[in-house]
Design an enzyme around this catalytic site. Structure first.
Site, mmCIF file in Angstrom:
data_model
loop_
_atom_site.group_PDB
_atom_site.id
_atom_site.type_symbol
_atom_site.label_atom_id
_atom_site.label_comp_id
_atom_site.label_asym_id
_atom_site.label_seq_id
_atom_site.Cartn_x
_atom_site.Cartn_y
_atom_site.Cartn_z
ATOM 1 N N CYS A 108 2.306 9.352 -4.767
ATOM 2 C CA CYS A 108 2.896 10.574 -5.328
ATOM 3 C C CYS A 108 3.526 10.299 -6.689
ATOM 4 O O CYS A 108 4.344 11.080 -7.171
ATOM 5 C CB CYS A 108 3.947 11.166 -4.394
ATOM 6 S SG CYS A 108 3.250 12.127 -3.056
ATOM 7 N N SER A 147 3.695 7.501 -0.622
ATOM 8 C CA SER A 147 2.660 6.710 -1.275
ATOM 9 C C SER A 147 1.758 7.625 -2.098
ATOM 10 O O SER A 147 1.426 8.731 -1.669
ATOM 11 C CB SER A 147 1.797 5.997 -0.234
ATOM 12 O OG SER A 147 2.618 5.307 0.671
ATOM 13 N N LYS A 180 5.643 -4.240 2.918
ATOM 14 C CA LYS A 180 6.021 -3.170 3.851
ATOM 15 C C LYS A 180 6.607 -3.731 5.149
ATOM 16 O O LYS A 180 7.531 -3.149 5.716
ATOM 17 C CB LYS A 180 4.800 -2.301 4.159
ATOM 18 C CG LYS A 180 4.128 -1.705 2.938
ATOM 19 C CD LYS A 180 5.047 -0.789 2.177
ATOM 20 C CE LYS A 180 4.303 -0.125 1.030
ATOM 21 N NZ LYS A 180 5.211 0.742 0.251
ATOM 22 N N ARG A 224 -3.612 0.374 4.294
ATOM 23 C CA ARG A 224 -2.729 0.137 5.427
ATOM 24 C C ARG A 224 -3.254 0.910 6.632
ATOM 25 O O ARG A 224 -3.724 2.036 6.500
ATOM 26 C CB ARG A 224 -1.307 0.619 5.107
ATOM 27 C CG ARG A 224 -0.567 -0.256 4.137
ATOM 28 C CD ARG A 224 0.888 0.156 3.998
ATOM 29 N NE ARG A 224 1.050 1.426 3.333
ATOM 30 C CZ ARG A 224 1.342 2.568 3.917
ATOM 31 N NH1 ARG A 224 1.522 2.625 5.234
ATOM 32 N NH2 ARG A 224 1.466 3.680 3.230
ATOM 33 N N ARG A 279 -6.517 -1.197 -6.266
ATOM 34 C CA ARG A 279 -5.172 -1.650 -6.619
ATOM 35 C C ARG A 279 -5.181 -2.697 -7.727
ATOM 36 O O ARG A 279 -6.155 -3.416 -7.910
ATOM 37 C CB ARG A 279 -4.528 -2.304 -5.389
ATOM 38 C CG ARG A 279 -4.316 -1.373 -4.209
ATOM 39 C CD ARG A 279 -3.125 -0.494 -4.413
ATOM 40 N NE ARG A 279 -2.891 0.406 -3.289
ATOM 41 C CZ ARG A 279 -1.679 0.840 -2.943
ATOM 42 N NH1 ARG A 279 -0.613 0.473 -3.614
ATOM 43 N NH2 ARG A 279 -1.538 1.682 -1.935
ATOM 44 N N ASP A 292 8.590 0.543 -6.062
ATOM 45 C CA ASP A 292 8.179 0.877 -4.692
ATOM 46 C C ASP A 292 9.293 0.747 -3.654
ATOM 47 O O ASP A 292 9.351 1.536 -2.730
ATOM 48 C CB ASP A 292 6.992 -0.013 -4.283
ATOM 49 C CG ASP A 292 6.291 0.471 -3.028
ATOM 50 O OD1 ASP A 292 6.089 1.696 -2.898
ATOM 51 O OD2 ASP A 292 5.964 -0.362 -2.164
ATOM 52 N N TYR A 344 -5.847 -6.710 3.747
ATOM 53 C CA TYR A 344 -5.554 -5.775 2.653
ATOM 54 C C TYR A 344 -4.070 -5.411 2.540
ATOM 55 O O TYR A 344 -3.410 -5.090 3.531
ATOM 56 C CB TYR A 344 -6.359 -4.481 2.846
ATOM 57 C CG TYR A 344 -6.601 -3.758 1.536
ATOM 58 C CD1 TYR A 344 -7.725 -4.059 0.770
ATOM 59 C CD2 TYR A 344 -5.705 -2.821 1.041
ATOM 60 C CE1 TYR A 344 -7.952 -3.436 -0.442
ATOM 61 C CE2 TYR A 344 -5.937 -2.190 -0.175
ATOM 62 C CZ TYR A 344 -7.054 -2.500 -0.912
ATOM 63 O OH TYR A 344 -7.283 -1.881 -2.114
ATOM 64 N N HIS A 403 12.015 3.212 0.568
ATOM 65 C CA HIS A 403 10.737 3.316 -0.137
ATOM 66 C C HIS A 403 10.992 4.084 -1.444
ATOM 67 O O HIS A 403 10.652 5.255 -1.559
ATOM 68 C CB HIS A 403 9.763 4.070 0.770
ATOM 69 C CG HIS A 403 8.329 3.982 0.371
ATOM 70 N ND1 HIS A 403 7.376 4.856 0.835
ATOM 71 C CD2 HIS A 403 7.671 3.127 -0.435
ATOM 72 C CE1 HIS A 403 6.198 4.534 0.334
ATOM 73 N NE2 HIS A 403 6.350 3.498 -0.442
#
Ligand code: OXD
Ligand code: MN
Length: 595
Positions: free
Chosen positions: A262, A260, A218, A68, A376, A285, A209, A238
């Site tokens: 974590c 993100s 998102k 991102r 990913r 997520d 991407y 989130h």
């Protein structure tokens, strides 16, 4: 946008982008496989070893298009003030014409795909419909996994549902007979991930991407939905959603906000180390939180798949994720083994030789990683062996507790229960991670704040976002609201080693939280909040030294007093925050001073 305008809008966008063809996606498996196979034949993907990983494919992005791009992400509200200090803003009167110029002819030589989709189960009160136009078949395939998409959704939109129009182009038009690139995209200064909140419109140009391109995730489910939620009374967060069942079969649902990378996916898929307890996944997520007539807060997962970080995932660290991706998976920027399977750092011992994500020969011991750190997997949620049946329930799940946390090597204890909902929102506002040497910075050791892990995803002014949290409790008894907990799995000792084992042992923290709701676990009041009483915290089978335990739950008064001032300074950078947060800041300071 009004559904009557569907065809008008598609025609207008096609006239602008000038694709060679338009394809209306039906969402079928046949269409999905056909598009994947077509990309294999065009050298854009490889099919993985069918006997090892059936029906799975790998893609390799351009090295300039791997994540991102927050610097190129814009909240283009009419007024700058409405985007607030934490978002990039461009006046829509400037951005619209600029992007119109970029989109003009951007799909030449390509197909424009029309993807009707919905975020959330069909029929759920707060589900949001969308139509994405894209010139990327990779995006179509990923959207099919990550969202509920296809003809049946177009039927619903055409029967009268509003929808969010989402326009996407990789920004690489093809001249007549020009050969395509394996991963077409535009240079960084031409990438724009733009949100027009008043129009509920998304325009994304130049990147293929992840969150830049799969616009349901998102862009819609967080940034635009957060704004819709502010107006319509729900929250787009989130957060993971997990279902926790105790040995007696009693169930509670717990949400968790972590930035993100974590460990949200790991926690959502955790296998408890304590006997008799079970964790099932509802989402990994995003959670949308809404209130029902009973005044209580419920959550749905708007997504239908996982777009998880591959690096570091192994049968040891996340067994359920590894089982989920054994088939029907799209991989991006992983390395490829000699027998055409996938590899990434942390999966297992590296083989001698690999094809790296850059499609170069790679040997064990090479300095550069074989897989990109942001590699990913995209996989249908139904493939999770520990999937909770409620994932598709339009009624949502009742929220018992919300965890907030980041990566903090010091200061923050393993788990602290908030004294009240307001105190919990305060905990969410102070979330953050220490800046590490991984980012080039003069601020190593300083805390980068990331309230509720939403910093890159709030589609409006952050001050109003905090106010919205407090609005959610209006009309609801405190005892009916979820309890909020600050957790920190990442505390380190003087030698720099993690103090807490984490992973499956995080179930011990979940158990204490569960039992707090049941009224069967004791806590100790501290200046920071309520921490576990030693007798109530299950450490059976875990050989932790007493001093480690003390360290995990220690309150460093000086560090906390400086945290208070750091946080106050942070609030000022936001132009001030609601009074409730300042009240909590003062209350914390008072408790610390009295300690
Ligand atoms: C993220 C993600 O970047 O979920 O947060 O992909
Ligand atoms: Mn995320």
């Amino acid at each position: 946008m009004d559904y009557r305008k569907v065809n008008e809008w598609i025609t207008e966008m096609a006239t602008l982008c000038k694709p060679d063809r338009i394809h209306f996606c039906d969402g079928s498996k046949e269409e999905y496989i056909k598009l994947l196979e077509q990309q294999v034949s065009e050298n854009k993907a490889i099919k993985l070893n069918e006997s090892k990983r059936p029906c799975s494919y790998a893609f390799f992005s351009d090295p300039s298009d791997v994540a991102r791009v927050e610097d190129r992400t814009f909240i283009s509200s009419v007024l700058k003030e409405d985007a607030g200090p934490t978002n990039n803003w461009i006046d829509p009167k400037i951005l619209k014409p600029k992007m119109t110029e970029l989109f003009d002819g951007s799909m030449k030589g390509r197909t424009m795909f029309v993807i009707p989709f919905v975020m959330g189960p069909v029929g759920a009160l707060i589900s949001q419909y969308g139509i994405q136009l894209t010139d990327s078949p990779y995006v179509v395939c990923n959207m099919r996994v990550m969202t509920r998409m296809g003809e049946h959704i177009m039927d619903i939109i055409e029967s009268g549902k509003d929808f969010v129009p989402c326009l996407h182009s990789v920004g690489y038009p093809l001249a007549h007979n020009q050969k395509d690139l394996p991963w077409p995209s535009a240079p960084i200064d031409q990438k724009y991930i733009a949100h027009f909140p008043e129009e509920r419109l998304i325009w994304s140009y130049g990147s293929g991407y992840g969150g830049n391109a799969l616009l349901g995730k998102k862009c819609l489910a967080l940034r635009i939905a957060s704004k819709i939620g502010k107006e319509e009374g729900f929250m787009a967060e989130h957060m993971l959603i997990l279902k926790l069942t105790n040995p007696k079969g009693i169930v509670k649902y717990i949400l968790g906000a972590f930035p993100s990378a974590c460990g949200k996916t790991n926690l959502a898929m955790l296998i408890p180390t304590i006997p008799g307890w079970k964790v099932e996944t509802v989402g990994d997520d995003i959670a949308w939180i809404f209130k029902k007539d009973d005044g209580k807060l419920y959550a749905i997962n708007p997504e239908k798949g996982f777009f998880g970080v591959a690096k570091g995932t192994s049968y040891q660290t996340n067994y359920n994720a590894m089982k989920s991706i054994e088939k029907n998976t799209i991989f991006t920027n992983v390395a490829i083994t000699k027998d055409n399977d996938v590899y990434w750092e942390g999966m297992e011992e590296a083989p001698d030789e690999l094809l790296s994500w850059k499609k170069q020969l790679w040997h064990r011991g090479d300095k550069e990683p074989a897989a990109h750190p942001n590699s990913r997997f995209t996989v249908p949620i139904e493939q999770a062996p520990n999937l909770a049946k409620e994932y598709d329930d339009k009624e949502g799940v009742l929220i018992s507790a919300i965890l907030v946390g980041g990566r903090r090597a010091t200061t923050i204890p393993l788990v602290t229960e908030a004294y009240s909902f307001n105190h919990g929102v305060f905990m969410g506002s102070m979330m953050g991670s220490e800046i590490t040497a991984a980012a080039i910075s003069n601020n190593i050791g300083k805390v980068r704040r990331d309230p509720f892990a939403m910093l890159p995803f709030i589609g409006y002014h952050i001050k109003d976002y905090f106010t919205h949290w407090f609005d959610m409790k209006k009309g609801t008894k405190e005892s009916d609201l979820p309890k909020i907990y600050y957790v920190n799995w990442f505390r380190k000792n003087d030698k720099g080693d993690f103090v807490w084992p984490g992973f499956g042992d995080n179930s011990r923290v979940l158990k204490w939280i569960f039992e707090r709701q049941e009224g069967t676990a004791n806590g100790i009041e501290t200046p920071l909040g309520i921490m576990p009483d030693k007798d109530s915290f299950d450490l059976d089978g875990l050989n932790l030294e007493q001093n480690v335990l003390d360290e995990l739950f220690s309150v460093d008064k000086e560090a906390w007093l400086s945290e208070v001032e750091d946080l106050r300074a942070y609030y000022e950078t936001l132009g001030g925050v609601p009074k409730e947060l300042y009240d909590e800041l003062e209350a914390l300071k008072d408790r610390l001073m009295k300690a």
